[in-house]
Design a protein around this motif. Structure first.
Motif, PDB file in Angstrom:
ATOM      1  N   LEU A 165       0.831  -1.202   0.000  1.00 57.74           N
ATOM      2  CA  LEU A 165       0.000   0.000   0.000  1.00 57.74           C
ATOM      3  C   LEU A 165       0.864   1.250   0.000  1.00 57.74           C
ATOM      4  O   LEU A 165       0.616   2.199  -0.743  1.00 57.74           O
ATOM      5  N   ILE A 166       1.905   1.265   0.828  1.00 57.22           N
ATOM      6  CA  ILE A 166       2.771   2.436   0.935  1.00 57.22           C
ATOM      7  C   ILE A 166       3.565   2.654  -0.344  1.00 57.22           C
ATOM      8  O   ILE A 166       3.661   3.768  -0.867  1.00 57.22           O
ATOM      9  N   LYS A 167       4.126   1.569  -0.894  1.00 57.40           N
ATOM     10  CA  LYS A 167       5.023   1.690  -2.045  1.00 57.40           C
ATOM     11  C   LYS A 167       4.274   1.923  -3.353  1.00 57.40           C
ATOM     12  O   LYS A 167       4.806   2.567  -4.266  1.00 57.40           O
ATOM     13  N   VAL A 168       3.053   1.418  -3.472  1.00 58.29           N
ATOM     14  CA  VAL A 168       2.312   1.542  -4.729  1.00 58.29           C
ATOM     15  C   VAL A 168       1.288   2.670  -4.659  1.00 58.29           C
ATOM     16  O   VAL A 168       1.138   3.451  -5.605  1.00 58.29           O
ATOM     17  N   TRP A 169       0.562   2.773  -3.538  1.00 62.37           N
ATOM     18  CA  TRP A 169      -0.483   3.808  -3.412  1.00 62.37           C
ATOM     19  C   TRP A 169       0.047   5.100  -2.788  1.00 62.37           C
ATOM     20  O   TRP A 169      -0.531   6.149  -2.960  1.00 62.37           O
ATOM     21  N   GLY A 170       1.140   4.999  -2.025  1.00 64.13           N
ATOM     22  CA  GLY A 170       1.706   6.182  -1.381  1.00 64.13           C
ATOM     23  C   GLY A 170       1.397   6.224   0.101  1.00 64.13           C
ATOM     24  O   GLY A 170       0.434   5.615   0.586  1.00 64.13           O
ATOM     25  N   GLU A 171       2.216   6.954   0.842  1.00 61.47           N
ATOM     26  CA  GLU A 171       2.099   6.993   2.303  1.00 61.47           C
ATOM     27  C   GLU A 171       0.830   7.672   2.781  1.00 61.47           C
ATOM     28  O   GLU A 171       0.397   7.466   3.903  1.00 61.47           O
ATOM     29  N   ASP A 172       0.221   8.505   1.926  1.00 61.51           N
ATOM     30  CA  ASP A 172      -0.972   9.232   2.356  1.00 61.51           C
ATOM     31  C   ASP A 172      -2.261   8.512   1.973  1.00 61.51           C
ATOM     32  O   ASP A 172      -3.350   9.067   2.080  1.00 61.51           O
ATOM     33  N   TYR A 173      -2.146   7.250   1.536  1.00 56.04           N
ATOM     34  CA  TYR A 173      -3.351   6.483   1.214  1.00 56.04           C
ATOM     35  C   TYR A 173      -3.941   5.924   2.505  1.00 56.04           C
ATOM     36  O   TYR A 173      -3.238   5.309   3.312  1.00 56.04           O
ATOM     37  N   PHE A 174      -5.257   6.140   2.684  1.00 59.10           N
ATOM     38  CA  PHE A 174      -5.891   5.736   3.930  1.00 59.10           C
ATOM     39  C   PHE A 174      -6.946   4.648   3.738  1.00 59.10           C
ATOM     40  O   PHE A 174      -7.719   4.370   4.631  1.00 59.10           O
ATOM     41  N   GLY A 175      -6.976   4.017   2.577  1.00 56.28           N
ATOM     42  CA  GLY A 175      -7.978   2.991   2.324  1.00 56.28           C
ATOM     43  C   GLY A 175      -7.608   1.645   2.928  1.00 56.28           C
ATOM     44  O   GLY A 175      -6.577   1.474   3.578  1.00 56.28           O
ATOM     45  N   SER A 176      -8.454   0.673   2.675  1.00 61.25           N
ATOM     46  CA  SER A 176      -8.260  -0.679   3.188  1.00 61.25           C
ATOM     47  C   SER A 176      -7.209  -1.417   2.380  1.00 61.25           C
ATOM     48  O   SER A 176      -7.016  -1.151   1.182  1.00 61.25           O
ATOM     49  N   ASP A 177      -6.512  -2.380   3.045  1.00 56.40           N
ATOM     50  CA  ASP A 177      -5.537  -3.189   2.316  1.00 56.40           C
ATOM     51  C   ASP A 177      -6.219  -4.188   1.383  1.00 56.40           C
ATOM     52  O   ASP A 177      -5.558  -4.916   0.651  1.00 56.40           O
ATOM     53  N   ARG A 178      -7.544  -4.189   1.360  1.00 56.88           N
ATOM     54  CA  ARG A 178      -8.269  -5.007   0.399  1.00 56.88           C
ATOM     55  C   ARG A 178      -7.968  -4.548  -1.031  1.00 56.88           C
ATOM     56  O   ARG A 178      -8.081  -5.322  -1.974  1.00 56.88           O
ATOM     57  N   ALA A 179      -7.575  -3.291  -1.171  1.00 64.04           N
ATOM     58  CA  ALA A 179      -7.221  -2.771  -2.492  1.00 64.04           C
ATOM     59  C   ALA A 179      -6.074  -3.570  -3.098  1.00 64.04           C
ATOM     60  O   ALA A 179      -6.024  -3.781  -4.315  1.00 64.04           O
ATOM     61  N   VAL A 180      -5.152  -4.038  -2.250  1.00 60.41           N
ATOM     62  CA  VAL A 180      -4.039  -4.862  -2.730  1.00 60.41           C
ATOM     63  C   VAL A 180      -4.559  -6.188  -3.264  1.00 60.41           C
ATOM     64  O   VAL A 180      -4.182  -6.636  -4.350  1.00 60.41           O
ATOM     65  N   ASP A 181      -5.442  -6.833  -2.502  1.00 61.62           N
ATOM     66  CA  ASP A 181      -5.999  -8.115  -2.931  1.00 61.62           C
ATOM     67  C   ASP A 181      -6.748  -7.982  -4.250  1.00 61.62           C
ATOM     68  O   ASP A 181      -6.635  -8.841  -5.134  1.00 61.62           O
ATOM     69  N   ASP A 182      -7.506  -6.904  -4.388  1.00 59.40           N
ATOM     70  CA  ASP A 182      -8.263  -6.688  -5.620  1.00 59.40           C
ATOM     71  C   ASP A 182      -7.331  -6.460  -6.807  1.00 59.40           C
ATOM     72  O   ASP A 182      -7.588  -6.941  -7.914  1.00 59.40           O
ATOM     73  N   LEU A 183      -6.239  -5.737  -6.578  1.00 62.67           N
ATOM     74  CA  LEU A 183      -5.286  -5.475  -7.649  1.00 62.67           C
ATOM     75  C   LEU A 183      -4.602  -6.771  -8.099  1.00 62.67           C
ATOM     76  O   LEU A 183      -4.453  -7.027  -9.292  1.00 62.67           O
ATOM     77  N   VAL A 184      -4.216  -7.589  -7.145  1.00 66.31           N
ATOM     78  CA  VAL A 184      -3.586  -8.883  -7.463  1.00 66.31           C
ATOM     79  C   VAL A 184      -4.558  -9.762  -8.241  1.00 66.31           C
ATOM     80  O   VAL A 184      -4.175 -10.436  -9.213  1.00 66.31           O
ATOM     81  N   LYS A 185      -5.814  -9.762  -7.839  1.00 65.07           N
ATOM     82  CA  LYS A 185      -6.830 -10.560  -8.531  1.00 65.07           C
ATOM     83  C   LYS A 185      -6.936 -10.154  -9.990  1.00 65.07           C
ATOM     84  O   LYS A 185      -7.032 -11.006 -10.888  1.00 65.07           O
ATOM     85  N   ARG A 186      -6.912  -8.843 -10.258  1.00 63.00           N
ATOM     86  CA  ARG A 186      -7.004  -8.359 -11.639  1.00 63.00           C
ATOM     87  C   ARG A 186      -5.770  -8.739 -12.444  1.00 63.00           C
ATOM     88  O   ARG A 186      -5.870  -9.108 -13.609  1.00 63.00           O
ATOM     89  N   ILE A 187      -4.591  -8.664 -11.814  1.00 65.12           N
ATOM     90  CA  ILE A 187      -3.359  -9.041 -12.505  1.00 65.12           C
ATOM     91  C   ILE A 187      -3.380 -10.520 -12.882  1.00 65.12           C
ATOM     92  O   ILE A 187      -3.035 -10.903 -14.012  1.00 65.12           O
ATOM     93  N   ARG A 188      -3.808 -11.354 -11.947  1.00 66.81           N
ATOM     94  CA  ARG A 188      -3.858 -12.795 -12.221  1.00 66.81           C
ATOM     95  C   ARG A 188      -4.831 -13.118 -13.349  1.00 66.81           C
ATOM     96  O   ARG A 188      -4.608 -14.041 -14.131  1.00 66.81           O
ATOM     97  N   LYS A 189      -5.890 -12.337 -13.431  1.00 63.61           N
ATOM     98  CA  LYS A 189      -6.872 -12.559 -14.492  1.00 63.61           C
ATOM     99  C   LYS A 189      -6.301 -12.178 -15.857  1.00 63.61           C
ATOM    100  O   LYS A 189      -6.539 -12.862 -16.864  1.00 63.61           O
ATOM    101  N   LYS A 190      -5.526 -11.077 -15.887  1.00 67.29           N
ATOM    102  CA  LYS A 190      -4.942 -10.621 -17.145  1.00 67.29           C
ATOM    103  C   LYS A 190      -3.755 -11.471 -17.576  1.00 67.29           C
ATOM    104  O   LYS A 190      -3.563 -11.712 -18.776  1.00 67.29           O
ATOM    105  N   LEU A 191      -2.933 -11.901 -16.607  1.00 68.99           N
ATOM    106  CA  LEU A 191      -1.711 -12.643 -16.899  1.00 68.99           C
ATOM    107  C   LEU A 191      -1.858 -14.061 -16.353  1.00 68.99           C
ATOM    108  O   LEU A 191      -1.422 -14.373 -15.250  1.00 68.99           O
ATOM    109  N   ASN A 192      -2.494 -14.898 -17.134  1.00 71.96           N
ATOM    110  CA  ASN A 192      -2.850 -16.242 -16.698  1.00 71.96           C
ATOM    111  C   ASN A 192      -1.613 -17.044 -16.284  1.00 71.96           C
ATOM    112  O   ASN A 192      -0.630 -17.110 -17.016  1.00 71.96           O
TER     113      ASN A 192
END
Length: 229
Positions: free
Chosen positions: A181-208
Motif C-alpha cells: 500500500l505504501i510503495k504503490v499507493w503512497g504513504e498518504d493512502y488511507f484505504g483498506s488493504d483489500r485494495a491490494v488483494d483486488d489489484l492482485v486478482k485483476r493481474i492474475r486474471k490478465k496474466l494467466n
C-alpha cells in the motif's frame, strides 16, 4: 502549464476547485457531464482528470473506465459516496486517488501536485537504453512502462504496472500488504488493504498463470521458479 479537466455538475464545487487549482498554476477546463468530458478527451485531452461519480447521464465510473481503456492519464475521483466498496470500485476501474466530499480544496491541490510530481519524476529518469527486467515469462520495460507476458504485450493500469515492477525488482521477496500500500499507493493512502488483494486478482486474471503467490496471512511475492529461494 498542466491542463486539468474537472467533471462535476455542482457549480459551487466547480468554482471553488477551479479557483484553487488556477492559483496553483494549472489550466482548468470545467465540464458538467461525462459526455462533455469525453468530447474534450477526443479534442484536447487534459493531463489529469478530477472526476465526480454522481453525474447526470453517463456516471463517473463508466467515464473512468472509458478513459482508462485508452490512457494512463491520472484520475482523481471525488464523491459523496464514502462507503469502502465505492472507493474500491473507483480504484479498481483505474482511479489513482479518491477523495470523499466534503474535502479541503488545499488537500486536493496537494494530491494533484503529488501525482504530477510522480509522473514528472518518471519522465526525467527516462534513459536512452531502456532498462529491461525479465522474470520467467514476464518482461518489463521499466522506462517505457511496457509489459509483456509470454511474448505478447499486455495492457495494464498504472497501479498494476507499479505493483509488478516492484515485485519483479525484488523477485522471491515477500511483501506485506501494508508495504505494498505504501510503495504503490503512497504513504498518504488511507484505504483498506483489500485494495491490494483486488489489484492482485485483476493481474492474475490478465496474466494467466503468473507466479504471483499469496503468502498467507502476510502478503504477496513474485516467484522466479528458475532461482533458488
Amino acid at each position: 502549464m498542466k491542463h486539468i479537466g474537472i467533471v462535476e455538475d455542482d457549480t459551487n464545487i466547480q468554482n471553488i476547485v477551479s479557483a484553487f487549482l488556477k492559483k496553483a498554476g494549472y489550466h482548468v477546463t470545467l465540464l458538467d457531464s461525462a459526455e462533455a468530458g469525453w468530447k474534450l478527451w477526443k479534442k484536447n485531452p487534459p493531463d489529469m482528470w478530477i472526476l465526480d461519480i454522481m453525474l447526470p447521464g453517463m456516471d463517473g465510473y463508466e467515464f473512468c473506465k472509458r478513459i482508462r481503456n485508452e490512457s494512463d492519464v491520472p484520475i482523481i475521483i471525488i464523491s459523496a459516496k464514502d462507503e469502502e466498496i465505492d472507493k474500491i470500485l473507483g480504484l479498481e476501474l483505474g482511479g489513482d486517488d479518491y477523495l470523499t466530499k466534503p474535502f479541503s480544496p488545499r488537500e486536493l491541490v496537494a494530491r494533484v501536485k503529488r501525482l504530477f510530481k510522480r509522473l514528472d519524476s518518471t519522465v526525467q529518469h527516462k534513459q536512452k537504453d531502456d532498462h529491461r527486467i525479465k522474470v520467467g515469462d514476464l518482461l518489463i520495460y521499466e522506462h517505457d512502462r511496457r509489459l509483456f507476458w509470454k511474448g505478447k504485450e499486455r495492457e495494464v493500469t498504472t497501479k498494476e504496472f507499479d505493483l509488478l515492477l516492484l515485485l519483479s525488482q525484488n523477485v522471491n521477496r515477500a511483501f506485506s500488504r501494508e508495504e505494498l500500500l505504501i510503495k504503490v499507493w503512497g504513504e498518504d493512502y488511507f484505504g483498506s488493504d483489500r485494495a491490494v488483494d483486488d489489484l492482485v486478482k485483476r493481474i492474475r486474471k490478465k496474466l494467466n498463470h503468473i507466479p504471483l503467490e499469496t503468502v498467507w496471512g502476510y502478503g504477496y511475492r513474485l516467484r522466479d521458479k528458475e532461482e533458488p529461494t
